[in-house]
Design a protein around this motif. Structure first.
Motif, PDB file in Angstrom:
ATOM      1  N   LEU A 134     -49.200   6.334  21.128  1.00 34.47           N
ATOM      2  CA  LEU A 134     -50.531   5.859  21.483  1.00 34.47           C
ATOM      3  C   LEU A 134     -50.479   4.650  22.406  1.00 34.47           C
ATOM      4  N   LYS A 135     -49.369   3.945  22.407  1.00 33.02           N
ATOM      5  CA  LYS A 135     -49.210   2.817  23.320  1.00 33.02           C
ATOM      6  C   LYS A 135     -48.892   3.287  24.728  1.00 33.02           C
ATOM      7  N   ASN A 136     -47.980   4.226  24.840  1.00 30.47           N
ATOM      8  CA  ASN A 136     -47.513   4.713  26.131  1.00 30.47           C
ATOM      9  C   ASN A 136     -48.221   6.021  26.452  1.00 30.47           C
ATOM     10  N   MET A 137     -49.416   5.898  27.003  1.00 27.84           N
ATOM     11  CA  MET A 137     -50.238   7.080  27.243  1.00 27.84           C
ATOM     12  C   MET A 137     -49.797   7.819  28.496  1.00 27.84           C
ATOM     13  N   PRO A 138     -49.688   9.158  28.395  1.00 30.92           N
ATOM     14  CA  PRO A 138     -49.451   9.954  29.595  1.00 30.92           C
ATOM     15  C   PRO A 138     -50.751  10.115  30.379  1.00 30.92           C
ATOM     16  N   ALA A 139     -50.693  10.876  31.453  1.00 32.23           N
ATOM     17  CA  ALA A 139     -51.898  11.148  32.237  1.00 32.23           C
ATOM     18  C   ALA A 139     -52.903  11.927  31.396  1.00 32.23           C
ATOM     19  N   GLN A 140     -54.168  11.670  31.631  1.00 31.21           N
ATOM     20  CA  GLN A 140     -55.208  12.320  30.839  1.00 31.21           C
ATOM     21  C   GLN A 140     -55.139  13.835  30.958  1.00 31.21           C
ATOM     22  N   LYS A 141     -54.717  14.338  32.125  1.00 32.80           N
ATOM     23  CA  LYS A 141     -54.638  15.784  32.332  1.00 32.80           C
ATOM     24  C   LYS A 141     -53.623  16.421  31.374  1.00 32.80           C
ATOM     25  N   VAL A 142     -52.530  15.710  31.082  1.00 34.59           N
ATOM     26  CA  VAL A 142     -51.520  16.243  30.162  1.00 34.59           C
ATOM     27  C   VAL A 142     -52.142  16.486  28.777  1.00 34.59           C
ATOM     28  N   ASP A 143     -52.926  15.513  28.314  1.00 37.86           N
ATOM     29  CA  ASP A 143     -53.571  15.667  27.012  1.00 37.86           C
ATOM     30  C   ASP A 143     -54.633  16.762  27.052  1.00 37.86           C
ATOM     31  N   ASN A 144     -55.377  16.833  28.133  1.00 43.08           N
ATOM     32  CA  ASN A 144     -56.416  17.865  28.244  1.00 43.08           C
ATOM     33  C   ASN A 144     -55.809  19.266  28.193  1.00 43.08           C
ATOM     34  N   ASP A 145     -54.647  19.419  28.825  1.00 45.08           N
ATOM     35  CA  ASP A 145     -53.983  20.732  28.802  1.00 45.08           C
ATOM     36  C   ASP A 145     -53.542  21.095  27.378  1.00 45.08           C
ATOM     37  N   LEU A 146     -53.076  20.098  26.623  1.00 46.79           N
ATOM     38  CA  LEU A 146     -52.658  20.360  25.243  1.00 46.79           C
ATOM     39  C   LEU A 146     -53.837  20.771  24.362  1.00 46.79           C
ATOM     40  N   LEU A 147     -55.014  20.240  24.668  1.00 48.41           N
ATOM     41  CA  LEU A 147     -56.186  20.462  23.816  1.00 48.41           C
ATOM     42  C   LEU A 147     -57.094  21.576  24.323  1.00 48.41           C
ATOM     43  N   LYS A 148     -56.707  22.229  25.381  1.00 52.44           N
ATOM     44  CA  LYS A 148     -57.560  23.243  25.989  1.00 52.44           C
ATOM     45  C   LYS A 148     -57.595  24.504  25.124  1.00 52.44           C
ATOM     46  N   GLY A 149     -58.789  25.025  24.925  1.00 54.41           N
ATOM     47  CA  GLY A 149     -58.958  26.311  24.256  1.00 54.41           C
ATOM     48  C   GLY A 149     -58.634  26.329  22.775  1.00 54.41           C
ATOM     49  N   LEU A 150     -58.774  25.205  22.097  1.00 54.51           N
ATOM     50  CA  LEU A 150     -58.485  25.186  20.666  1.00 54.51           C
ATOM     51  C   LEU A 150     -59.533  25.986  19.894  1.00 54.51           C
ATOM     52  N   PRO A 151     -59.107  26.851  18.962  1.00 51.10           N
ATOM     53  CA  PRO A 151     -60.081  27.588  18.141  1.00 51.10           C
ATOM     54  C   PRO A 151     -60.791  26.637  17.173  1.00 51.10           C
ATOM     55  N   LYS A 152     -61.844  27.150  16.526  1.00 48.97           N
ATOM     56  CA  LYS A 152     -62.656  26.264  15.696  1.00 48.97           C
ATOM     57  C   LYS A 152     -63.288  27.056  14.562  1.00 48.97           C
ATOM     58  N   VAL A 153     -63.401  26.413  13.395  1.00 44.76           N
ATOM     59  CA  VAL A 153     -64.119  26.994  12.263  1.00 44.76           C
ATOM     60  C   VAL A 153     -65.088  25.953  11.733  1.00 44.76           C
ATOM     61  N   LYS A 154     -66.004  26.402  10.862  1.00 42.96           N
ATOM     62  CA  LYS A 154     -66.981  25.482  10.275  1.00 42.96           C
ATOM     63  C   LYS A 154     -66.317  24.668   9.169  1.00 42.96           C
ATOM     64  N   ILE A 155     -66.618  23.376   9.126  1.00 47.60           N
ATOM     65  CA  ILE A 155     -65.998  22.447   8.176  1.00 47.60           C
ATOM     66  C   ILE A 155     -67.082  21.643   7.466  1.00 47.60           C
TER      67      ILE A 155
END
Length: 781
Positions: free
Chosen positions: A254-275
């Protein structure tokens, strides 16, 4: 704008103290805490005066409640202190971990893929590819990831695999310690000064992440990407002093953040259920990692002590131990306490620690207060080191309707939730105790086993004994069963009706009926009786009926105390017993030895049921069946023998008739195995009867005394099996009766006649020498 990453150990009192001090000095304008964002809506309840830790956030899928997880908090949890600080200062506080809506959906997809692969392997016959196995995280383990992954595994031998799963062990090993848990406690949890401790932790974790092989699964990478996303979101909202509370392992990421695009690619298209989520009480025993909680701590009660008394040199702790011992009627003096404290501090100095830890205090306690006996240390562990503390949540907190109804009934019936077990003896003649019993039986039918039935002393059916112990995991079961109704009565009724309709086994439905009657569920009872009637009518196997009759007879006992009409059950019982009496003689012929022994146990249960009923017509029908089995030469010998004995018990056979039947069965013309089997059935469960009934005793003794040696040796193993079923006191009494005789006088030994005394005397010296003695006449030699 500044972001302060505070890497902590979850449920660590030193970490909690450092976080509290750091926040008071920094005075941030927002606090981000590792945890499920879905719980942000219930965070305001954390400041409620009636919500007292230990508590936990329960997160679950409403359409699949068993897919759930817990986020526990103790008073000394750093996250709890951070949340409390933010609420006291009226600043925003948010959870920042990967939402469980995505985590549960990912796990659901993985399970579906694994099941599809398994089915494909069954079709193709291929063996699973072990090289492709991935060490994935289960939902419950995923829940524990809101705590520090560096403490998931207790102390163990240090190997590369250990370092990979427990990086703290690597640091401890480098510092010359073989126990990562103890090293972390003395370096951070017992530390009094918080001088740049978070910078030191971050640097250490950074070095570990660079040194050790990667231990981060894709799920871990996605979690850290989401945390960075939440930090960026706070920055966009123009917060200038952002405090981030996370597990120590995540701090460098969390201190040494990569480029925002790298994180966006990791989080792209995540499935979802009701919680959905809520607060529930938690216990220190469940906070311990011995409960299976991945991020648990070994000593929750001890951590609570050092949170409340950080400067204790062991004196306060030893005073608690002394009080515990005195409550157990064990004498413990002040001198014992002082000597134990001295020894603990001496051990601390020898080991070059700054203050006594739990290990030093335990060693001193064992030596001084326990006199080296380990037994009392288990008491200390249960009562003080782990502790039985349970938290509280407000009664008006949002919760499922079924849970609210259960808590309402618990309060009205004065049955509190306790972390330790508590025994209740219920007198069913009293209204309150009867209602308590009904509630506990209904919860058992729902699969919520808060209460466990215990054996009670004395006779009668008006008394029950229960042992109650609350487990926080019952909350998941309650939520799951809540789909059947909003009240206990409605839920248990609909649930049992559904289960019984899908059950095709007569025995299981009878067991449901036996449980439903004391739960006072008239609608369920009527439906189960109808179901039993239908299944019994279709049952062609008499053995299946024989198996369930005793349980149905047992059900009729509740007719008096519980004001339950048992006539409908009696109608079924009479019908089943009539069918059993007609069909059982044929079922006792042409059966194997193992099948006969199994049938013998059901035979005994059936006879006990007949005796319990005291129904003249049914008893007459049963004795007629016994007569047919006993007199049929094709009946299994063990069953024929038991039937003969029961006919004697019912006074159907007199002494002469029983003696004749016994003599025929024990005749030498019969095979020894057949004879022994008949005798085994004849003596079934009658050790005491054999002692008291001289007729039976004399018949058995006469038969044994007439056996030839070779026949006796053949049947001896079978006789041993027969007498092994008697209790130890019965066998002892039987042995004494053989030794003393039937009338209690010492047994006499009859010597042979016609012996030549002079010739017999010549053999005495030889025998004496063989026994190691010398005859006086030979001493001169």
């Amino acid at each position: 704008m500044s972001v302060h990453i505070l890497g902590i150990r979850h449920h660590g009192p030193g970490s909690a103290r450092n976080v509290k001090n750091f926040l008071e000095e920094l005075q941030p304008d927002i606090v981000l805490v590792e945890g499920p964002p879905e719980a942000d809506a219930i965070l305001p309840w954390a400041s409620h005066e009636a919500l007292k830790p230990p508590v936990a956030i329960l997160v679950y899928q409403p359409d699949d409640p068993q897919h759930s997880c817990f986020y526990p908090f103790a008073e000394y949890s750093p996250e709890w202190q951070a949340i409390g600080y933010a609420q006291r200062q009226h600043i925003p506080v948010r959870f920042m971990d990967l939402p469980l809506a995505h985590v549960f959906a990912i796990e659901k997809e993985k399970r579906a893929a694994a099941e599809a692969a398994r089915r494909q392997q069954e079709v193709t016959g291929e063996q699973p590819d072990s090289s492709a196995a991935v060490d994935e995280i289960t939902p419950l383990q995923e829940a524990s990831l809101n705590v520090d992954d560096t403490e998931d595994i207790p102390a163990q031998p240090l190997t590369p695999a250990t370092f990979r799963h427990d990086p703290i062990a690597y640091l401890a090993h480098a510092a010359g310690h073989d126990d990562g848990e103890r090293w972390w406690e003395h370096m951070f949890e017992y530390r009094q000064q918080d001088d740049q401790v978070f910078d030191a932790v971050s640097d250490a974790m950074q070095a570990l992440r660079e040194e050790l092989p990667s231990r981060d699964s894709r799920m871990e990478q996605q979690r850290e990407a989401w945390m960075r996303k939440m930090i960026r979101q706070a920055e966009k909202e123009m917060f200038t002093r952002i405090a981030v509370i996370c597990g120590a392992w995540h701090a460098p990421a969390l201190k040494n953040m990569p480029a925002q695009k790298v994180d966006n690619d990791l989080l792209k298209g995540l499935p979802k259920v009701k919680i959905d989520c809520t607060w529930i009480p938690w216990t220190y025993s469940r906070l311990s990692y011995e409960s299976g909680y991945g991020a648990g701590v070994p000593s929750p009660g001890w951590y609570q002590h050092i949170w409340e008394h950080p400067s204790d040199d062991g004196t306060r702790w030893m005073a608690l131990v002394a009080k515990l011992f005195r409550d157990q009627q064990k004498d413990t003096s002040v001198a014992h306490v002082l000597e134990a404290v001295r020894l603990a501090n001496a051990l601390t100095s020898l080991r070059q620690y700054s203050r006594p830890g739990l290990e030093e205090l335990n060693e001193a306690t064992l030596s001084v207060l326990c006199n080296g006996e380990d037994v009392l240390m288990q008491l200390i562990r249960d009562e003080l080191i782990v502790s039985n503390r349970i938290g509280q949540v407000p009664s008006d907190i949002p919760k499922p309707p079924l849970q609210a109804d259960i808590e309402r009934l618990q309060k009205r019936l004065r049955l509190p939730q306790t972390a330790d077990f508590k025994d209740y003896v219920l007198d069913l003649r009293k209204d309150t105790d009867l209602e308590r019993s009904i509630l506990l039986h209904r919860l058992q039918l729902l699969g919520i086993r808060w209460g466990e039935r215990m054996e009670t002393s004395g006779k009668g059916t008006f008394k029950e004994q229960w042992r109650l112990q609350w487990d926080p995991s019952f909350s998941v079961d309650i939520i799951e069963k809540g789909s059947w109704g909003n009240t206990v009565l409605e839920a248990v009724t609909q649930y049992i009706l559904d289960v019984s309709g899908k059950t095709a086994t007569l025995r299981e439905v009878c067991q449901m009926l036996e449980s439903a009657l004391p739960a006072e569920l008239p609608k369920v009872v009527d439906a189960l009786i109808l179901r039993i009637n239908n299944l019994a009518a279709a049952a062609g196997d008499v053995l299946q009926l024989l198996e369930v009759v005793p349980s149905l007879v047992n059900i009729t006992r509740y007719g008096n105390v519980r004001k339950t009409d048992a006539d409908l059950v009696m109608n079924i019982v009479e019908s089943m017993i009539s069918r059993v009496c007609i069909s059982l003689p044929a079922a006792c012929t042409a059966v194997s030895e193992d099948a006969a022994l199994e049938l013998l146990e059901q035979f005994q249960a059936m006879n006990d049921a007949i005796n319990l009923l005291q129904h003249t017509d049914l008893t007459s029908a049963w004795t007629g069946t016994l007569t047919a089995i006993s007199g049929n030469s094709q009946s299994a010998p063990v069953l024929a023998g038991y039937a003969s004995r029961l006919l004697f018990d019912f006074k159907i056979l007199d002494n002469d008739a029983l003696f004749n039947r016994f003599s025929i069965a024990m005749s030498v013309a019969n095979a020894p195995a057949v004879t022994a089997a008949w005798l085994e059935g004849f003596l079934k469960g009658s050790g005491t009867l054999l002692l008291l009934d001289e007729i039976l005793w004399n018949m058995v003794c006469s038969w044994v005394s007439q056996l030839e040696n070779d026949i006796f040796m053949q049947i001896l193993p079978l006789l041993r099996r027969t007498f092994s079923n008697f209790t130890a006191p019965e066998r002892k009494k039987l042995g004494e009766k053989v030794r003393t005789g039937s009338d209690g006088s010492p047994a006499t030994i009859t010597l042979a006649t016609g012996v030549d005394d002079s010739r017999a005397a010549l053999g005495i010296p030889v025998v004496m020498k063989m026994l190691g003695f010398f005859h006086p006449e030979n001493q001169a030699e």
